[in-house]
Design an enzyme around this catalytic site. Structure first.
Site, mmCIF file in Angstrom:
data_model
loop_
_atom_site.group_PDB
_atom_site.id
_atom_site.type_symbol
_atom_site.label_atom_id
_atom_site.label_comp_id
_atom_site.label_asym_id
_atom_site.label_seq_id
_atom_site.Cartn_x
_atom_site.Cartn_y
_atom_site.Cartn_z
ATOM 1 N N ASP A 1 145.467 -8.933 29.048
ATOM 2 C CA ASP A 1 144.271 -9.330 29.809
ATOM 3 C C ASP A 1 144.378 -10.825 30.171
ATOM 4 O O ASP A 1 143.566 -11.638 29.739
ATOM 5 C CB ASP A 1 142.989 -9.048 29.005
ATOM 6 C CG ASP A 1 142.909 -9.835 27.691
ATOM 7 O OD1 ASP A 1 141.776 -10.102 27.241
ATOM 8 O OD2 ASP A 1 143.970 -10.202 27.143
ATOM 9 N N ASP B 1 148.021 -14.775 27.062
ATOM 10 C CA ASP B 1 148.724 -13.594 27.605
ATOM 11 C C ASP B 1 149.820 -14.052 28.572
ATOM 12 O O ASP B 1 150.899 -13.467 28.620
ATOM 13 C CB ASP B 1 147.766 -12.694 28.382
ATOM 14 C CG ASP B 1 146.582 -12.219 27.577
ATOM 15 O OD1 ASP B 1 145.655 -13.018 27.381
ATOM 16 O OD2 ASP B 1 146.598 -11.064 27.131
ATOM 17 N N ASN C 1 139.483 -10.883 28.758
ATOM 18 C CA ASN C 1 139.241 -12.326 28.957
ATOM 19 C C ASN C 1 138.412 -12.584 30.213
ATOM 20 O O ASN C 1 137.632 -13.533 30.269
ATOM 21 C CB ASN C 1 140.574 -13.065 29.069
ATOM 22 C CG ASN C 1 141.223 -13.246 27.713
ATOM 23 O OD1 ASN C 1 140.534 -13.422 26.709
ATOM 24 N ND2 ASN C 1 142.538 -13.170 27.673
ATOM 25 N N THR D 1 148.058 -7.130 24.075
ATOM 26 C CA THR D 1 147.539 -8.467 23.757
ATOM 27 C C THR D 1 146.111 -8.631 24.284
ATOM 28 O O THR D 1 145.636 -9.752 24.499
ATOM 29 C CB THR D 1 148.434 -9.573 24.351
ATOM 30 O OG1 THR D 1 148.416 -9.457 25.791
ATOM 31 C CG2 THR D 1 149.853 -9.490 23.828
ATOM 32 N N PHE E 1 138.159 -10.864 19.044
ATOM 33 C CA PHE E 1 137.797 -10.502 20.410
ATOM 34 C C PHE E 1 138.440 -9.193 20.891
ATOM 35 O O PHE E 1 137.741 -8.305 21.395
ATOM 36 C CB PHE E 1 138.185 -11.652 21.348
ATOM 37 C CG PHE E 1 137.826 -11.410 22.785
ATOM 38 C CD1 PHE E 1 138.799 -11.002 23.689
ATOM 39 C CD2 PHE E 1 136.524 -11.573 23.236
ATOM 40 C CE1 PHE E 1 138.480 -10.767 25.020
ATOM 41 C CE2 PHE E 1 136.199 -11.346 24.566
ATOM 42 C CZ PHE E 1 137.176 -10.931 25.466
ATOM 43 N N ASN E 2 139.782 -9.057 20.795
ATOM 44 C CA ASN E 2 140.452 -7.882 21.367
ATOM 45 C C ASN E 2 139.939 -6.570 20.779
ATOM 46 O O ASN E 2 139.893 -5.552 21.451
ATOM 47 C CB ASN E 2 141.974 -7.960 21.161
ATOM 48 C CG ASN E 2 142.620 -8.977 22.075
ATOM 49 O OD1 ASN E 2 142.028 -9.365 23.077
ATOM 50 N ND2 ASN E 2 143.810 -9.429 21.720
ATOM 51 N N GLN F 1 139.186 -24.594 23.795
ATOM 52 C CA GLN F 1 139.240 -24.279 22.359
ATOM 53 C C GLN F 1 138.627 -25.426 21.544
ATOM 54 O O GLN F 1 137.968 -25.193 20.527
ATOM 55 C CB GLN F 1 140.702 -24.069 21.925
ATOM 56 C CG GLN F 1 141.342 -22.819 22.494
ATOM 57 C CD GLN F 1 141.042 -21.541 21.699
ATOM 58 O OE1 GLN F 1 140.359 -21.596 20.673
ATOM 59 N NE2 GLN F 1 141.528 -20.419 22.173
ATOM 60 N N HIS G 1 147.787 -17.151 20.459
ATOM 61 C CA HIS G 1 147.701 -15.805 19.885
ATOM 62 C C HIS G 1 148.782 -14.832 20.397
ATOM 63 O O HIS G 1 149.619 -14.362 19.645
ATOM 64 C CB HIS G 1 146.344 -15.179 20.211
ATOM 65 C CG HIS G 1 145.153 -15.976 19.825
ATOM 66 N ND1 HIS G 1 144.733 -16.154 18.517
ATOM 67 C CD2 HIS G 1 144.252 -16.649 20.586
ATOM 68 C CE1 HIS G 1 143.627 -16.881 18.495
ATOM 69 N NE2 HIS G 1 143.309 -17.204 19.733
ATOM 70 N N ASP G 2 148.733 -14.531 21.683
ATOM 71 C CA ASP G 2 149.449 -13.368 22.211
ATOM 72 C C ASP G 2 150.968 -13.420 22.149
ATOM 73 O O ASP G 2 151.614 -12.402 21.858
ATOM 74 C CB ASP G 2 148.995 -13.099 23.651
ATOM 75 C CG ASP G 2 147.527 -12.701 23.701
ATOM 76 O OD1 ASP G 2 146.900 -12.883 24.744
ATOM 77 O OD2 ASP G 2 147.009 -12.220 22.665
HETATM 78 O O1 RIB Z 1 141.180 -13.235 19.922
HETATM 79 C C1 RIB Z 1 142.277 -13.670 20.695
HETATM 80 C C2 RIB Z 1 142.620 -12.666 21.732
HETATM 81 O O2 RIB Z 1 141.533 -12.498 22.627
HETATM 82 C C3 RIB Z 1 143.799 -13.094 22.634
HETATM 83 O O3 RIB Z 1 144.494 -11.959 23.040
HETATM 84 C C4 RIB Z 1 143.130 -13.743 23.805
HETATM 85 O O4 RIB Z 1 143.914 -13.677 24.997
HETATM 86 C C5 RIB Z 1 141.919 -12.888 23.948
HETATM 87 O O5 RIB Z 1 142.298 -11.729 24.688
HETATM 88 CA CA CA Z 2 144.819 -11.553 25.433
#
Ligand code: RIB
Ligand code: CA
Length: 310
Positions: free
Chosen positions: A11, A16, A40, A124, A165-166, A227, A239-240
């Site tokens: 996303d 990503d 996102n 991701t 979140f994901n 952030q 993260h991804d």
């Molecule tokens: O929590 C982090 C995740 O949520 C990452 O994949 C970021 O891109 C968002 O999608």
């Molecule tokens: Ca992501």
């Protein structure tokens, strides 16, 4: 060396974008396609972002749009982190690349059944597309090598105290994936919060001075600003890309096989990944939960990827 066949569902999303960069030209992968989820930002925006990234980095793979919203919940986006476009910070050249006309769910099913070798599936973002494919064609599980996902946390979340979140965008989709017979490796916030894009990292990648470093630096500057504002971090957690970096070098992470279950109750813990790392509940282990990362090795992989776009 046989290439690992890969589908990346994402996303984009600043982090990503770097996952796409890592997967896009590594000679250990045969990237079969990119499927796009909402998360996102809205699907229209994450889709355009995926086209822009693959065009800019000359990654010649199909990009397919997926579900416009989660399976059950209303859509929740992360524009506080990724901005109005979902990828604020970089002015891409005019877009000429277009979407593959197949829906992501159909692309996933067709590609898995057609592939002679099993395919590694990386997610991701929210797992709506993969979950729908598993429901529409359950036999695809026999064609999936493993699922490697960025999501969840065995500690605290980043949207609620409990949920990441994901997972929280589409908890029901996550449940379908975690309860499927496929091997799942979960790379959660406990890991990704250890790879923050600190100023020294931005400086290190800027010194490479090619188009990929320019993309990395400009995207990370905005990612870091957001952030810092939202979480007070000195650098955004990248993260991804940990998913792809792990496939490039499996020694990057240490994992523990444990029972992991998504909380689908509609209380304060909705969307939590309950990882039973100490086997309190004596249930069958279904997930390889990452619990350690070699941070130096990770940044070396990122640097090598950026340099490879010379
Ligand atoms: O929590 C982090 C995740 O949520 C990452 O994949 C970021 O891109 C968002 O999608
Ligand atoms: Ca992501």
């Amino acid at each position: 060396m046989t290439k690992r066949k890969l589908i990346l569902d994402c996303d984009p999303g600043h982090d990503d974008a770097i996952a796409i960069m890592l997967a896009g030209n590594h000679d250990g992968f045969d990237l079969l396609g990119i499927t796009v989820s909402t998360g996102n930002q809205t699907l229209k925006k994450t889709g355009i972002n995926a086209l822009n990234i693959t065009q800019f980095l000359t990654i010649d793979v199909p990009v397919c749009l997926g579900l416009e919203r989660p399976l059950v919940r209303d859509l929740q986006i992360a524009d506080d982190i990724h901005g109005e476009s979902g990828l604020d910070g970089f002015n891409f050249p005019p877009l000429h690349k277009s979407f593959d006309q197949r829906h992501a769910v159909d692309f996933i099913i067709d590609t898995l059944f057609e592939s002679k070798e099993k395919v590694t599936f990386v997610t991701t973002g929210p797992m709506s597309n993969l979950a729908m494919a598993l429901r529409k064609a359950p036999k695809i599980v026999d064609h999936i090598e493993e699922v490697v996902l960025m999501g969840g946390a065995h500690g605290y979340g980043n949207v609620t105290p409990a949920a990441e979140f994901n997972i929280l965008v589409d908890p029901e989709a996550a449940h379908i994936v975690f309860s499927s017979p496929v091997k799942v490796t979960m790379i959660g916030l406990d890991i990704t919060r250890q790879v923050q894009v600190l100023p020294k990292i931005v400086k290190r990648m800027a010194a490479i001075n090619n188009k990929a470093s320019d993309l990395f630096v400009k995207l990370m500057n905005v990612f870091n600003e957001n952030q810092a504002r939202v979480f007070g971090l000195k650098g955004g957690p990248l993260h991804d890309p940990v998913t792809i970096a792990y496939l490039i070098d499996p020694s990057l992470l240490k994992t523990k096989h444990a029972h992991c279950e998504i909380d689908l109750s509609h209380g304060i813990s909705y969307g939590r990944t309950n990882c039973d790392l100490f086997d309190y509940l004596k249930q069958d282990a279904n997930t390889f939960v990452a619990h350690h990362i070699d941070v130096e090795k990770f940044w070396n992989i990122i640097e090598r990827s950026i340099r490879s776009y010379d």
